[in-house]
Write a protein that holds these residues in place. Structure first.
Motif, PDB file in Angstrom:
ATOM      1  N   ASN A 155       0.812  -1.223   0.000  1.00  0.00           N
ATOM      2  CA  ASN A 155       0.000   0.000   0.000  1.00  0.00           C
ATOM      3  C   ASN A 155       0.844   1.271   0.000  1.00  0.00           C
TER       4      ASN A 155
ATOM      5  N   PRO B 282       1.877   4.331  -1.651  1.00  0.00           N
ATOM      6  CA  PRO B 282       1.273   5.052  -2.772  1.00  0.00           C
ATOM      7  C   PRO B 282       2.254   5.461  -3.853  1.00  0.00           C
TER       8      PRO B 282
ATOM      9  N   MET C   8       2.757   2.279  -5.857  1.00  0.00           N
ATOM     10  CA  MET C   8       1.521   1.960  -6.567  1.00  0.00           C
ATOM     11  C   MET C   8       1.275   2.929  -7.725  1.00  0.00           C
TER      12      MET C   8
ATOM     13  N   ASP D 178      -8.107   1.310 -12.535  1.00  0.00           N
ATOM     14  CA  ASP D 178      -8.373   0.721 -11.224  1.00  0.00           C
ATOM     15  C   ASP D 178      -7.238   0.988 -10.242  1.00  0.00           C
ATOM     16  N   LYS D 179      -5.998   0.928 -10.731  1.00  0.00           N
ATOM     17  CA  LYS D 179      -4.853   1.157  -9.841  1.00  0.00           C
ATOM     18  C   LYS D 179      -4.773   2.618  -9.414  1.00  0.00           C
TER      19      LYS D 179
ATOM     20  N   GLN E  95      -7.269   4.535  -9.062  1.00  0.00           N
ATOM     21  CA  GLN E  95      -8.336   4.695  -8.079  1.00  0.00           C
ATOM     22  C   GLN E  95      -7.855   4.263  -6.694  1.00  0.00           C
ATOM     23  N   GLU E  96      -7.094   3.174  -6.643  1.00  0.00           N
ATOM     24  CA  GLU E  96      -6.545   2.709  -5.366  1.00  0.00           C
ATOM     25  C   GLU E  96      -5.611   3.751  -4.767  1.00  0.00           C
TER      26      GLU E  96
ATOM     27  N   LYS F  39      -7.381   6.818  -3.248  1.00  0.00           N
ATOM     28  CA  LYS F  39      -7.958   6.595  -1.917  1.00  0.00           C
ATOM     29  C   LYS F  39      -6.888   6.735  -0.833  1.00  0.00           C
ATOM     30  N   LEU F  40      -5.662   6.338  -1.163  1.00  0.00           N
ATOM     31  CA  LEU F  40      -4.585   6.380  -0.173  1.00  0.00           C
ATOM     32  C   LEU F  40      -4.039   7.778   0.054  1.00  0.00           C
TER      33      LEU F  40
END
Length: 246
Positions: free
Chosen positions: A114, A116, A119, A137-138, A140-141, A144-145
């Protein structure tokens, strides 16, 4: 490509502040690999730092193969460094060997789940490889972080998500996202989203006008470089800000 690599590294670096959240006692918890590094003899830690810094310096000079050689030497000292694998991935991005880049970033992510910054780099590999759904999708992850990060960080991620939506045919969602902020927002999102919509309507004149407004308002090329690089990699324009593609 040099400008794109620097933008990727600078932007990912801006996310590093999000990596370690303070624990309840106000002290950052060390990851297992960080604890392992702290247990190394001081001379080994110093030697690793010197190797890593040298590799990073070589990257800024675009001496990528030399940087990879130095990273290999650093790995012999300590192979569980997130920064090492992240920098190696960035080297492969510069060489446009995206499968190896992503492999290096995934190694970093195993060591720092996790994370960021890592990622984001993985999402970038997906983006430039035109794997739009995975990139969408990535990102978006990551979003959020880093919700609490500065506007220029979160807005750029949202812009990349917008572009992915366009490629995925999610035009209504893309339009809603493009209209999420107005000119009062203190990021280039408003201007670049308007430019993207104009490009999609085959109105390059209007698109360039929006980009010109962004340059007049946000006068620092370093602030705009990651945005401009994004529309270059996406295919809207063919040159980087200032014409430097080397």
């Amino acid at each position: 490509m040099k400008r794109y690599l620097m933008s990727l590294m600078v932007f990912a670096g801006a996310l590093d502040a999000q990596v370690l959240a303070p624990s309840s006692d106000g002290v950052n918890d060390l990851l297992p690999n960080q604890q392992e590094f702290s247990n190394l003899p001081e001379n080994k830690r110093k030697e690793f730092a010197e190797k890593y810094n040298e590799a990073a310096r070589l990257v800024t000079q675009k001496r990528i193969f030399e940087s990879l050689d130095v990273l290999h030497e650093a790995e012999k000292i300590f192979g569980k460094s997130v920064r090492l694998h992240n920098l190696r991935g960035s080297c492969y991005v510069e060489l446009r060997i995206f499968d190896k880049a992503e492999q290096s970033f995934n190694e970093a992510l195993k060591l720092s789940p996790n994370n960021p910054s890592v990622m984001f780099n993985i999402a970038e590999c997906m983006f430039v490889s035109k794997r739009w759904q995975e990139a969408h999708d990535k990102f978006q992850e990551v979003l959020k972080l880093v919700a609490a990060a500065g506007n220029n960080v979160t807005r750029l991620i949202e812009f990349k998500i917008l572009l992915c939506k366009k490629k995925l045919g999610l035009n209504r969602e893309a339009t809603l996202l493009a209209n999420k902020y107005d000119y009062q927002d203190d990021s280039p999102f408003y201007y670049y989203s308007k430019a993207a919509m104009a490009f999609d309507n085959d109105d390059s004149v209007e698109a360039e006008q929006w980009l010109g407004r962004a340059r007049r308002i946000f006068r620092d090329p370093n602030l705009l470089s990651a945005w401009q690089d994004t529309i270059v990699e996406f295919g809207y324009v063919k040159s980087f800000l200032g014409g430097d593609e080397d």
